[in-house]
Design a protein around this motif. Sequence first.
Motif, PDB file in Angstrom:
ATOM      1  N   GLU A 282      93.205  -7.027  16.021  1.00 24.15           N
ATOM      2  CA  GLU A 282      91.696  -6.773  15.409  1.00 24.15           C
ATOM      3  C   GLU A 282      90.725  -6.578  16.210  1.00 24.15           C
ATOM      4  OE1 GLU A 282      88.930  -9.708  12.560  1.00 24.15           O
ATOM      5  OE2 GLU A 282      91.292  -9.536  12.094  1.00 24.15           O
ATOM      6  N   LYS A 283      90.936  -7.294  17.577  1.00 25.94           N
ATOM      7  CA  LYS A 283      89.827  -7.339  18.478  1.00 25.94           C
ATOM      8  C   LYS A 283      89.864  -5.951  19.095  1.00 25.94           C
ATOM      9  CE  LYS A 283      89.369 -12.146  19.773  1.00 25.94           C
ATOM     10  NZ  LYS A 283      89.407 -13.010  20.820  1.00 25.94           N
ATOM     11  N   ILE A 284      91.124  -5.309  19.306  1.00 25.81           N
ATOM     12  CA  ILE A 284      91.281  -3.941  19.900  1.00 25.81           C
ATOM     13  C   ILE A 284      90.578  -2.924  18.979  1.00 25.81           C
ATOM     14  CG2 ILE A 284      92.814  -2.234  20.240  1.00 25.81           C
ATOM     15  CD1 ILE A 284      95.138  -4.296  21.163  1.00 25.81           C
ATOM     16  N   HIS A 285      90.783  -2.914  17.604  1.00 23.99           N
ATOM     17  CA  HIS A 285      90.295  -2.311  16.942  1.00 23.99           C
ATOM     18  C   HIS A 285      88.609  -2.444  16.659  1.00 23.99           C
ATOM     19  CE1 HIS A 285      94.019  -0.738  15.219  1.00 23.99           C
ATOM     20  NE2 HIS A 285      94.341  -1.912  14.735  1.00 23.99           N
ATOM     21  N   GLU A 286      88.182  -3.700  16.938  1.00 21.62           N
ATOM     22  CA  GLU A 286      86.796  -4.048  17.050  1.00 21.62           C
ATOM     23  C   GLU A 286      86.037  -3.609  18.450  1.00 21.62           C
ATOM     24  OE1 GLU A 286      86.360  -8.146  16.343  1.00 21.62           O
ATOM     25  OE2 GLU A 286      86.834  -7.729  13.978  1.00 21.62           O
ATOM     26  N   GLY A 287      86.893  -3.351  19.326  1.00 22.26           N
ATOM     27  CA  GLY A 287      86.428  -3.119  20.714  1.00 22.26           C
ATOM     28  C   GLY A 287      86.256  -4.261  21.543  1.00 22.26           C
ATOM     29  N   SER A 288      86.491  -5.409  21.095  1.00 19.86           N
ATOM     30  CA  SER A 288      86.136  -6.800  21.818  1.00 19.86           C
ATOM     31  C   SER A 288      87.365  -7.362  22.533  1.00 19.86           C
ATOM     32  CB  SER A 288      85.453  -7.806  20.708  1.00 19.86           C
ATOM     33  OG  SER A 288      86.240  -8.138  19.781  1.00 19.86           O
ATOM     34  N   TYR A 289      88.449  -6.610  22.497  1.00 17.11           N
ATOM     35  CA  TYR A 289      89.664  -7.212  23.205  1.00 17.11           C
ATOM     36  C   TYR A 289      89.146  -7.289  24.465  1.00 17.11           C
ATOM     37  CZ  TYR A 289      94.327  -7.338  24.976  1.00 17.11           C
ATOM     38  OH  TYR A 289      95.506  -7.828  25.533  1.00 17.11           O
ATOM     39  N   GLY A 290      89.813  -8.312  25.226  1.00 13.24           N
ATOM     40  CA  GLY A 290      89.683  -8.614  26.791  1.00 13.24           C
ATOM     41  C   GLY A 290      88.256  -9.076  27.125  1.00 13.24           C
ATOM     42  N   ILE A 291      87.496  -9.688  26.063  1.00 10.64           N
ATOM     43  CA  ILE A 291      86.424 -10.156  26.253  1.00 10.64           C
ATOM     44  C   ILE A 291      86.556 -11.875  25.968  1.00 10.64           C
ATOM     45  CG2 ILE A 291      84.059 -10.455  25.689  1.00 10.64           C
ATOM     46  CD1 ILE A 291      84.562  -7.866  26.863  1.00 10.64           C
ATOM     47  N   CYS A 292      86.059 -12.649  27.107  1.00  7.16           N
ATOM     48  CA  CYS A 292      86.239 -13.987  27.039  1.00  7.16           C
ATOM     49  C   CYS A 292      85.402 -14.725  25.866  1.00  7.16           C
ATOM     50  CB  CYS A 292      85.740 -14.633  28.409  1.00  7.16           C
ATOM     51  SG  CYS A 292      85.832 -16.508  28.527  1.00  7.16           S
ATOM     52  N   GLU A 293      86.241 -15.352  24.911  1.00  4.18           N
ATOM     53  CA  GLU A 293      85.267 -15.973  23.983  1.00  4.18           C
ATOM     54  C   GLU A 293      84.461 -17.220  24.040  1.00  4.18           C
ATOM     55  OE1 GLU A 293      88.252 -17.356  20.999  1.00  4.18           O
ATOM     56  OE2 GLU A 293      88.878 -15.110  20.811  1.00  4.18           O
ATOM     57  N   GLU A 294      84.602 -17.385  25.578  1.00  2.00           N
ATOM     58  CA  GLU A 294      83.470 -18.679  25.827  1.00  2.00           C
ATOM     59  C   GLU A 294      82.374 -18.053  26.702  1.00  2.00           C
ATOM     60  OE1 GLU A 294      82.119 -22.353  26.533  1.00  2.00           O
ATOM     61  OE2 GLU A 294      83.920 -21.796  25.245  1.00  2.00           O
ATOM     62  N   CYS A 295      82.340 -17.327  27.493  1.00  3.73           N
ATOM     63  CA  CYS A 295      81.413 -16.988  28.520  1.00  3.73           C
ATOM     64  C   CYS A 295      80.967 -15.251  28.116  1.00  3.73           C
ATOM     65  CB  CYS A 295      81.822 -16.806  29.895  1.00  3.73           C
ATOM     66  SG  CYS A 295      82.975 -15.789  30.625  1.00  3.73           S
ATOM     67  N   GLY A 296      81.747 -14.466  27.592  1.00  2.00           N
ATOM     68  CA  GLY A 296      81.556 -13.258  27.108  1.00  2.00           C
ATOM     69  C   GLY A 296      81.838 -12.246  28.243  1.00  2.00           C
TER      70      GLY A 296
END
Length: 127
Positions: free
Chosen positions: A59-73
């Motif tokens: 889902e993150k891949i489709h949203e474009g947010s894959y590979g982004i740290c959920e804590e610091c961004g």
Amino acid sequence: MRQKLLAEISEKPVPETLIATTDIGDLVDQAGDERDRELSLLLTGRDKEKLQAINEALEKIHEGSYGICEECGDKIGAGRLKVMPLAKYCVSCQSKLEKEISLLRKAEEDLQYRGLAYSSGAEEEEI
């Protein structure tokens, strides 16, 4: 990974404890069967958790947010993602999280130890 996990899950035989039986035993037998059934369900819980993590990553891949740290961004390093494609945190944040968890466990163990030491002392006073 998702397809491989689904194939592995589907190849596993259904544990006998999950198959409904027509035999009606006494309460002890029924309780044992229920315990076995719960254990079988818990063992497959790991597969469910992994499948959920894979679905979240897709889902993150489709949203474009894959590979982004959920804590610091910040971006999670490519090397880390290659080794751990389901990683949610960068190395730095994961390290901090693990240290916090370790400290919490140590504090809980200390509290449990003190509680046990206190209760054993109280028992000795009663004697």
